[in-house]
Design a protein around this motif. Structure first.
Motif, PDB file in Angstrom:
ATOM      1  N   ASP A  40       0.827  -1.204   0.000  1.00 16.65           N
ATOM      2  CA  ASP A  40       0.000   0.000   0.000  1.00 16.65           C
ATOM      3  C   ASP A  40       0.864   1.256   0.000  1.00 16.65           C
ATOM      4  O   ASP A  40       0.536   2.251  -0.657  1.00 16.65           O
ATOM      5  N   LEU A  41       1.952   1.221   0.727  1.00 14.63           N
ATOM      6  CA  LEU A  41       2.820   2.386   0.846  1.00 14.63           C
ATOM      7  C   LEU A  41       3.469   2.736  -0.491  1.00 14.63           C
ATOM      8  O   LEU A  41       3.448   3.899  -0.919  1.00 14.63           O
ATOM      9  N   THR A  42       4.034   1.767  -1.160  1.00 13.56           N
ATOM     10  CA  THR A  42       4.706   2.043  -2.422  1.00 13.56           C
ATOM     11  C   THR A  42       3.708   2.439  -3.508  1.00 13.56           C
ATOM     12  O   THR A  42       4.005   3.307  -4.346  1.00 13.56           O
ATOM     13  N   ALA A  43       2.514   1.835  -3.512  1.00 12.06           N
ATOM     14  CA  ALA A  43       1.498   2.215  -4.494  1.00 12.06           C
ATOM     15  C   ALA A  43       1.040   3.650  -4.273  1.00 12.06           C
ATOM     16  O   ALA A  43       0.846   4.412  -5.226  1.00 12.06           O
ATOM     17  N   ALA A  44       0.864   4.035  -3.011  1.00 13.89           N
ATOM     18  CA  ALA A  44       0.457   5.414  -2.711  1.00 13.89           C
ATOM     19  C   ALA A  44       1.556   6.394  -3.088  1.00 13.89           C
ATOM     20  O   ALA A  44       1.276   7.500  -3.566  1.00 13.89           O
ATOM     21  N   ALA A  45       2.807   5.996  -2.893  1.00 16.29           N
ATOM     22  CA  ALA A  45       3.927   6.855  -3.288  1.00 16.29           C
ATOM     23  C   ALA A  45       3.936   7.067  -4.798  1.00 16.29           C
ATOM     24  O   ALA A  45       4.169   8.187  -5.280  1.00 16.29           O
ATOM     25  N   ASP A  46       3.672   6.005  -5.556  1.00 15.70           N
ATOM     26  CA  ASP A  46       3.608   6.127  -7.013  1.00 15.70           C
ATOM     27  C   ASP A  46       2.482   7.064  -7.426  1.00 15.70           C
ATOM     28  O   ASP A  46       2.639   7.891  -8.336  1.00 15.70           O
ATOM     29  N   LEU A  47       1.332   6.927  -6.773  1.00 18.00           N
ATOM     30  CA  LEU A  47       0.179   7.782  -7.066  1.00 18.00           C
ATOM     31  C   LEU A  47       0.524   9.251  -6.819  1.00 18.00           C
ATOM     32  O   LEU A  47       0.213  10.132  -7.632  1.00 18.00           O
ATOM     33  N   CYS A  48       1.166   9.533  -5.691  1.00 17.58           N
ATOM     34  CA  CYS A  48       1.519  10.914  -5.347  1.00 17.58           C
ATOM     35  C   CYS A  48       2.587  11.462  -6.279  1.00 17.58           C
ATOM     36  O   CYS A  48       2.560  12.648  -6.643  1.00 17.58           O
ATOM     37  N   ALA A  49       3.518  10.630  -6.690  1.00 19.19           N
ATOM     38  CA  ALA A  49       4.547  11.074  -7.624  1.00 19.19           C
ATOM     39  C   ALA A  49       3.927  11.477  -8.953  1.00 19.19           C
ATOM     40  O   ALA A  49       4.300  12.502  -9.546  1.00 19.19           O
ATOM     41  N   ALA A  50       2.951  10.690  -9.423  1.00 20.97           N
ATOM     42  CA  ALA A  50       2.306  10.984 -10.704  1.00 20.97           C
ATOM     43  C   ALA A  50       1.489  12.271 -10.639  1.00 20.97           C
ATOM     44  O   ALA A  50       1.352  12.978 -11.642  1.00 20.97           O
ATOM     45  N   ALA A  51       0.921  12.577  -9.460  1.00 20.23           N
ATOM     46  CA  ALA A  51       0.060  13.748  -9.312  1.00 20.23           C
ATOM     47  C   ALA A  51       0.766  14.928  -8.656  1.00 20.23           C
ATOM     48  O   ALA A  51       0.129  15.944  -8.369  1.00 20.23           O
ATOM     49  N   SER A  52       2.057  14.797  -8.386  1.00 18.25           N
ATOM     50  CA  SER A  52       2.840  15.846  -7.694  1.00 18.25           C
ATOM     51  C   SER A  52       2.172  16.239  -6.375  1.00 18.25           C
ATOM     52  O   SER A  52       2.023  17.423  -6.055  1.00 18.25           O
ATOM     53  N   ALA A  53       1.782  15.236  -5.613  1.00 19.20           N
ATOM     54  CA  ALA A  53       1.085  15.459  -4.344  1.00 19.20           C
ATOM     55  C   ALA A  53       1.956  15.028  -3.168  1.00 19.20           C
ATOM     56  O   ALA A  53       2.865  14.193  -3.309  1.00 19.20           O
ATOM     57  N   HIS A  54       1.689  15.591  -2.005  1.00 21.03           N
ATOM     58  CA  HIS A  54       2.377  15.227  -0.756  1.00 21.03           C
ATOM     59  C   HIS A  54       1.686  14.009  -0.162  1.00 21.03           C
ATOM     60  O   HIS A  54       0.448  13.952  -0.088  1.00 21.03           O
ATOM     61  N   LEU A  55       2.467  13.041   0.290  1.00 19.24           N
ATOM     62  CA  LEU A  55       1.927  11.835   0.921  1.00 19.24           C
ATOM     63  C   LEU A  55       2.077  11.935   2.432  1.00 19.24           C
ATOM     64  O   LEU A  55       3.188  12.038   2.954  1.00 19.24           O
ATOM     65  N   SER A  56       0.958  11.916   3.130  1.00 20.41           N
ATOM     66  CA  SER A  56       0.950  11.939   4.589  1.00 20.41           C
ATOM     67  C   SER A  56       0.518  10.565   5.089  1.00 20.41           C
ATOM     68  O   SER A  56      -0.627  10.157   4.904  1.00 20.41           O
ATOM     69  N   VAL A  57       1.452   9.845   5.700  1.00 21.01           N
ATOM     70  CA  VAL A  57       1.200   8.472   6.146  1.00 21.01           C
ATOM     71  C   VAL A  57       0.806   8.476   7.618  1.00 21.01           C
ATOM     72  O   VAL A  57       1.490   9.086   8.447  1.00 21.01           O
ATOM     73  N   PHE A  58      -0.282   7.783   7.923  1.00 21.29           N
ATOM     74  CA  PHE A  58      -0.767   7.688   9.305  1.00 21.29           C
ATOM     75  C   PHE A  58      -0.877   6.216   9.670  1.00 21.29           C
ATOM     76  O   PHE A  58      -1.775   5.507   9.217  1.00 21.29           O
ATOM     77  N   LEU A  59       0.078   5.743  10.472  1.00 20.05           N
ATOM     78  CA  LEU A  59       0.099   4.351  10.916  1.00 20.05           C
ATOM     79  C   LEU A  59      -0.682   4.226  12.223  1.00 20.05           C
ATOM     80  O   LEU A  59      -0.411   4.950  13.186  1.00 20.05           O
TER      81      LEU A  59
END
Length: 275
Positions: free
Chosen positions: A18-37
């Motif tokens: 999930d983490l790497t997929a979300a990172a790819d999504l944010c990279a494609a959209a130039s978005a900041h990823l805020s992870v909440f564990l």
């Protein structure tokens, strides 16, 4: 709207995919990823004389250590991916984990829920984000298929307050999409809801924003609404379903079922839900 901050809610067990997929999504959209564990504490255990069990205290200590290690692991993974990110965590009780997630989601544009989460925590995370943040939630069984730049969008429309908010929330996405299918299931022509030509009003509204719209009025033919929506999403090769969530109460959804519950449990394509 344009999504610049994406909140990713994970539990501290299995989260790398999930983490790497979300990172790819944010990279494609130039978005900041805020992870909440999130780690939900084990329920209290009592020993003799109603004293707290030492074994339970050991379990809690081990859970906190696991959460700390998960934070370090997430940061290590993201450090090498060249995206903007932050990682936070919370060791919490079941009674208020949904509130905590909802509060965190208020400072993001959209919330992603980890597909590998414990099912009970996943449900509370979705409801927390929907009910306590005024922000949309993006769901998918296959996280690799999620995108913030969908080419083909299905907008589930029933003239409700929730579907109206969903349409407004997804305007920017729909402007950039190649096609948008506005789907009504068993619509009834009525001046108070759908008008004389169901779907015409919302199509006109979207068209004024430069969105290319096709209105699909579909019969259920004895099927559940969610089945019709899912099949039409597959038939039109939709990258995303946009829909309002919980038009009925959560209690009614849990007892009798409903479109929201069914789409949460088994999305066939990514779903953007708005409450």
């Amino acid at each position: 709207m344009t999504y610049k901050t994406v909140l990713l809610v994970l539990d501290a067990n299995q989260f790398e995919a999930d983490l790497t997929a979300a990172a790819d999504l944010c990279a494609a959209a130039s978005a900041h990823l805020s992870v909440f564990l999130v780690k939900v504490a084990a329920p209290p255990q009592f020993g003799d004389y109603a004293a707290l069990s030492l074994a339970w205290l050991d379990i809690r200590a081990a859970e906190i250590e696991q959460l700390d290690k998960a934070v370090v692991s997430a940061r290590t993974t993201l450090n090498g991916l060249g995206i903007s990110f932050d990682v936070a965590c919370e060791y919490t009780e079941t009674a208020w984990d949904d509130d905590l997630i909802g509060e965190r989601a208020r400072y993001a544009d959209v919330t992603l829920i980890g597909a590998s989460m414990d099912p009970s925590l996943q449900t509370r995370a979705i409801e927390g984000a929907l009910f306590y943040s005024a922000r949309p939630v993006l769901l998918a069984t296959n996280r690799q298929s999620v995108t913030l730049l969908p080419k083909r969008i299905l907008l589930a429309w029933n003239s409700s307050f929730e579907s109206t908010r969903a349409a407004r929330e997804a305007l920017d996405m729909m402007k950039k999409a190649e096609s948008v299918n506005v789907v009504l299931v068993d619509p009834t022509a009525a001046s108070r809801r759908n008008g004389g030509e169901p779907g015409a009003d919302v199509a006109t509204y979207l068209s004024r924003h430069g969105i290319h719209v096709t209105v699909d009025r579909l019969p259920s033919a004895g099927r559940q609404v969610e089945e019709v929506l899912k099949q039409h999403a597959l038939d039109t090769s939709a990258d995303l379903i946009v829909m309002g969530a919980y038009g009925h109460t959560r209690l009614r959804q849990r007892i009798f079922g409903g479109v929201t519950k069914a789409m949460i449990e088994a999305p066939v394509v990514p779903v953007l839900m708005v409450r």
